[in-house]
Design a protein around this motif. Structure first.
Motif, PDB file in Angstrom:
ATOM      1  N   SER A  70       0.841  -1.199   0.000  1.00  0.00           N
ATOM      2  CA  SER A  70       0.000   0.000   0.000  1.00  0.00           C
ATOM      3  C   SER A  70       0.871   1.242   0.000  1.00  0.00           C
ATOM      4  O   SER A  70       2.030   1.219   0.430  1.00  0.00           O
ATOM      5  CB  SER A  70      -0.905   0.011   1.233  1.00  0.00           C
ATOM      6  N   ASN A  71       0.308   2.351  -0.483  1.00  0.00           N
ATOM      7  CA  ASN A  71       1.021   3.618  -0.477  1.00  0.00           C
ATOM      8  C   ASN A  71       1.285   4.034   0.971  1.00  0.00           C
ATOM      9  O   ASN A  71       0.365   4.134   1.786  1.00  0.00           O
ATOM     10  CB  ASN A  71       0.196   4.684  -1.203  1.00  0.00           C
ATOM     11  N   TYR A  72       2.552   4.275   1.279  1.00  0.00           N
ATOM     12  CA  TYR A  72       2.934   4.554   2.667  1.00  0.00           C
ATOM     13  C   TYR A  72       2.261   5.820   3.199  1.00  0.00           C
ATOM     14  O   TYR A  72       1.729   5.836   4.316  1.00  0.00           O
ATOM     15  CB  TYR A  72       4.454   4.685   2.758  1.00  0.00           C
ATOM     16  N   THR A  73       2.276   6.891   2.417  1.00  0.00           N
ATOM     17  CA  THR A  73       1.702   8.156   2.871  1.00  0.00           C
ATOM     18  C   THR A  73       0.204   8.018   3.105  1.00  0.00           C
ATOM     19  O   THR A  73      -0.338   8.511   4.104  1.00  0.00           O
ATOM     20  CB  THR A  73       1.976   9.268   1.850  1.00  0.00           C
ATOM     21  N   LEU A  74      -0.467   7.345   2.195  1.00  0.00           N
ATOM     22  CA  LEU A  74      -1.908   7.158   2.340  1.00  0.00           C
ATOM     23  C   LEU A  74      -2.219   6.300   3.563  1.00  0.00           C
ATOM     24  O   LEU A  74      -3.156   6.599   4.329  1.00  0.00           O
ATOM     25  CB  LEU A  74      -2.457   6.514   1.068  1.00  0.00           C
ATOM     26  N   ASN A  75      -1.423   5.270   3.800  1.00  0.00           N
ATOM     27  CA  ASN A  75      -1.632   4.448   4.987  1.00  0.00           C
ATOM     28  C   ASN A  75      -1.386   5.244   6.268  1.00  0.00           C
ATOM     29  O   ASN A  75      -2.089   5.072   7.274  1.00  0.00           O
ATOM     30  CB  ASN A  75      -0.701   3.231   4.955  1.00  0.00           C
ATOM     31  N   THR A  76      -0.396   6.127   6.242  1.00  0.00           N
ATOM     32  CA  THR A  76      -0.124   6.949   7.415  1.00  0.00           C
ATOM     33  C   THR A  76      -1.309   7.856   7.740  1.00  0.00           C
ATOM     34  O   THR A  76      -1.703   8.003   8.908  1.00  0.00           O
ATOM     35  CB  THR A  76       1.132   7.798   7.180  1.00  0.00           C
ATOM     36  N   LEU A  77      -1.894   8.447   6.706  1.00  0.00           N
ATOM     37  CA  LEU A  77      -3.062   9.303   6.929  1.00  0.00           C
ATOM     38  C   LEU A  77      -4.254   8.493   7.425  1.00  0.00           C
ATOM     39  O   LEU A  77      -5.017   8.959   8.288  1.00  0.00           O
ATOM     40  CB  LEU A  77      -3.415  10.038   5.638  1.00  0.00           C
ATOM     41  N   LEU A  78      -4.430   7.304   6.896  1.00  0.00           N
ATOM     42  CA  LEU A  78      -5.513   6.443   7.369  1.00  0.00           C
ATOM     43  C   LEU A  78      -5.307   6.077   8.830  1.00  0.00           C
ATOM     44  O   LEU A  78      -6.254   6.126   9.646  1.00  0.00           O
ATOM     45  CB  LEU A  78      -5.583   5.167   6.518  1.00  0.00           C
ATOM     46  N   LEU A  79      -4.093   5.719   9.180  1.00  0.00           N
ATOM     47  CA  LEU A  79      -3.822   5.354  10.573  1.00  0.00           C
ATOM     48  C   LEU A  79      -4.034   6.540  11.505  1.00  0.00           C
ATOM     49  O   LEU A  79      -4.580   6.386  12.606  1.00  0.00           O
ATOM     50  CB  LEU A  79      -2.395   4.821  10.699  1.00  0.00           C
ATOM     51  N   ASP A  80      -3.630   7.722  11.076  1.00  0.00           N
ATOM     52  CA  ASP A  80      -3.867   8.918  11.899  1.00  0.00           C
ATOM     53  C   ASP A  80      -5.362   9.121  12.143  1.00  0.00           C
ATOM     54  O   ASP A  80      -5.780   9.468  13.258  1.00  0.00           O
ATOM     55  CB  ASP A  80      -3.303  10.156  11.202  1.00  0.00           C
ATOM     56  N   GLU A  81      -6.162   8.911  11.105  1.00  0.00           N
ATOM     57  CA  GLU A  81      -7.613   9.092  11.249  1.00  0.00           C
ATOM     58  C   GLU A  81      -8.202   8.062  12.197  1.00  0.00           C
ATOM     59  O   GLU A  81      -9.046   8.381  13.045  1.00  0.00           O
ATOM     60  CB  GLU A  81      -8.275   8.993   9.868  1.00  0.00           C
ATOM     61  N   LEU A  82      -7.768   6.819  12.077  1.00  0.00           N
ATOM     62  CA  LEU A  82      -8.263   5.768  12.973  1.00  0.00           C
ATOM     63  C   LEU A  82      -7.857   6.048  14.416  1.00  0.00           C
ATOM     64  O   LEU A  82      -8.646   5.853  15.346  1.00  0.00           O
ATOM     65  CB  LEU A  82      -7.733   4.404  12.536  1.00  0.00           C
ATOM     66  N   THR A  83      -6.632   6.512  14.604  1.00  0.00           N
ATOM     67  CA  THR A  83      -6.146   6.806  15.949  1.00  0.00           C
ATOM     68  C   THR A  83      -6.924   7.962  16.577  1.00  0.00           C
ATOM     69  O   THR A  83      -7.293   7.916  17.754  1.00  0.00           O
ATOM     70  CB  THR A  83      -4.646   7.142  15.913  1.00  0.00           C
ATOM     71  N   SER A  84      -7.178   9.001  15.777  1.00  0.00           N
ATOM     72  CA  SER A  84      -7.917  10.156  16.313  1.00  0.00           C
ATOM     73  C   SER A  84      -9.332   9.781  16.694  1.00  0.00           C
ATOM     74  O   SER A  84      -9.919  10.400  17.590  1.00  0.00           O
ATOM     75  CB  SER A  84      -7.925  11.291  15.284  1.00  0.00           C
ATOM     76  N   ARG A  85      -9.884   8.776  16.066  1.00  0.00           N
ATOM     77  CA  ARG A  85     -11.237   8.316  16.387  1.00  0.00           C
ATOM     78  C   ARG A  85     -11.245   7.212  17.447  1.00  0.00           C
ATOM     79  O   ARG A  85     -12.310   6.689  17.786  1.00  0.00           O
ATOM     80  CB  ARG A  85     -11.923   7.790  15.117  1.00  0.00           C
TER      81      ARG A  85
END
Length: 406
Positions: A257-272
């Motif tokens: 998977s695209n690393y940057t996109l995965n990082t943004l997804l993980l940030d969103e999951l963590t914030s929620r």
């Protein structure tokens, strides 16, 4: 543009304030060639490039990728490129028997194709098929694309973004809905149906539109003891058991998977504060893989996979082939290895509880990408070392062991 006239522009000699107007003139020349029944031909000379100074190619339907052309030509103009547009070959009719040879990717080197990855005939065919499958024209597609195989996700997408345009008629195989924004900076969602064959079909044709990202959202079978129903899965890499791309992309090629996109997804999951795991997703072509578990058990164990689905690896592999950033966000809907196989009543409750959250996460991450990466996500990991497309590359030093090109 009059028939046969070539438009040439040396952006190194044009003041910065006048460059957008000159780019617009180039684009108008492309549209004029297209209206005259010819493929527009674009030639770009990049004085800063040592080994790929001149890029040239033809393409079809410039209006379908206008946002991409405006962005990439604008970057080249800012760097001082010299560009010209002229009328290329007469466009091949889609009913012409010669079309098959022109769209056959096995006849040309996809890795080395310059300027655009696709022959214009291939672009024209894919643009037509997108309309056939999705019920929407290529011009409606936005830069950020969400794929799903559940109508419920489409319902939540339309509820979250009410001003959307959908299929021209009912009964489309892969209906699409588009939340349009200026510069195609909105979102498109496509219900691709189930299975790797459908995933390959839609990504084959989407690729000609050069989307900035493709995000697969769906459900999966969880394979780990500590996963719970409703937990989210971010794919870091894929075990390809889908079979549909083996002939064109060897299984020995790693797909991630695209690393940057995965990082943004993980940030969103963590914030929620959502439960999630990152790891390998095993994609199969067999919807009832549990019924022949002995045939897949060894591969599941050796791969260290944490989830099984039917589309993610196919989307990611085609994204890798066509240089499109992809990622996968799945929700665990069942755990067949732990006494929780998918059953109708349980599944309905799970879908109702998770589908809105799933779509909200995807929309939020696409918005973050739009804000942070208006020129596109980093793609160095899916670009060949010798493969400039249309954008810029850093000047390359001459090798001490190699004379400069003639």
């Amino acid at each position: 543009m009059m028939a046969g006239v070539t438009i040439r522009t040396d952006f190194s000699a044009i003041p910065e304030a006048q460059r957008p107007e000159k780019v617009e003139q180039l684009f108008a020349a492309m549209e004029a060639a297209d209206a005259e029944g010819h493929y527009p031909k674009l030639i770009v000379e990049r004085p800063w490039s040592v080994h790929n100074r001149v890029l040239e190619g033809e393409f079809a339907s410039p209006r379908a990728i206008r946002w991409y052309l405006e962005r990439e030509l604008g970057r080249l103009a800012a760097a001082g490129a010299r560009m010209s547009v002229c009328r290329g070959r007469r466009a091949v009719d889609l009913h012409d028997p010669d079309l098959m040879a022109a769209v056959d990717e096995t006849r040309w080197d996809l890795r080395r194709k310059k300027l655009f990855l696709f022959a214009p005939e291939r672009m024209a065919l894919s643009i037509d098929r997108l309309r056939h499958y999705t019920g929407t024209p290529a011009e409606a597609f936005q830069r950020y694309v969400l794929l799903t195989n559940y109508a419920w996700h489409v319902e939540e997408f339309r509820a979250a973004l009410p001003v959307t345009a959908g299929p021209e008629s009912e009964g489309r195989q892969m209906p699409a809905w588009h939340y349009a924004q200026p510069g195609r900076a909105g979102l498109s969602m496509i219900n691709i149906g189930v299975g790797p064959s459908n995933a390959k079909t839609i990504t084959d044709h989407l690729a000609v539109l050069r989307p900035d990202l493709v995000l697969m959202i769906g459900h999966c079978a969880g394979l780990r003891n500590r996963q719970e129903i409703g937990d989210l899965v971010l794919a870091t890499a894929y075990m390809r058991d889908d079979r549909v791309l083996d002939d064109v992309l060897p299984l020995s090629v790693p797909v991630v998977s695209n690393y940057t996109l995965n990082t943004l997804l993980l940030d969103e999951l963590t914030s929620r504060r959502l439960r999630s795991r990152m790891g390998i997703v095993f994609t199969t072509a067999n919807r009832n893989w549990e019924l022949q578990f002995r045939f897949v058990a060894d591969r599941l164990e050796r791969s260290r996979a944490l989830a099984v689905d039917m589309e993610s690896a196919t989307v990611a592999a085609n994204g890798f082939r066509y240089r499109i950033p992809t990622a996968t966000l799945l929700a665990v809907s069942d755990k067949p290895l732990h006494g929780l196989p998918k059953q109708s009543e349980d599944a309905q409750g799970f879908y109702a509880a998770t589908r809105r959250q799933h779509v909200e996460i995807a929309i939020a991450v696409a918005e973050r990408v739009r804000q942070l990466y208006p020129d596109g996500l980093p793609t160095a990991d899916i670009r060949s070392a010798d493969e400039p497309l249309l954008g810029l590359t850093e000047p390359e030093p001459l090798s001490a062991h190699r004379p400069p090109p003639a």
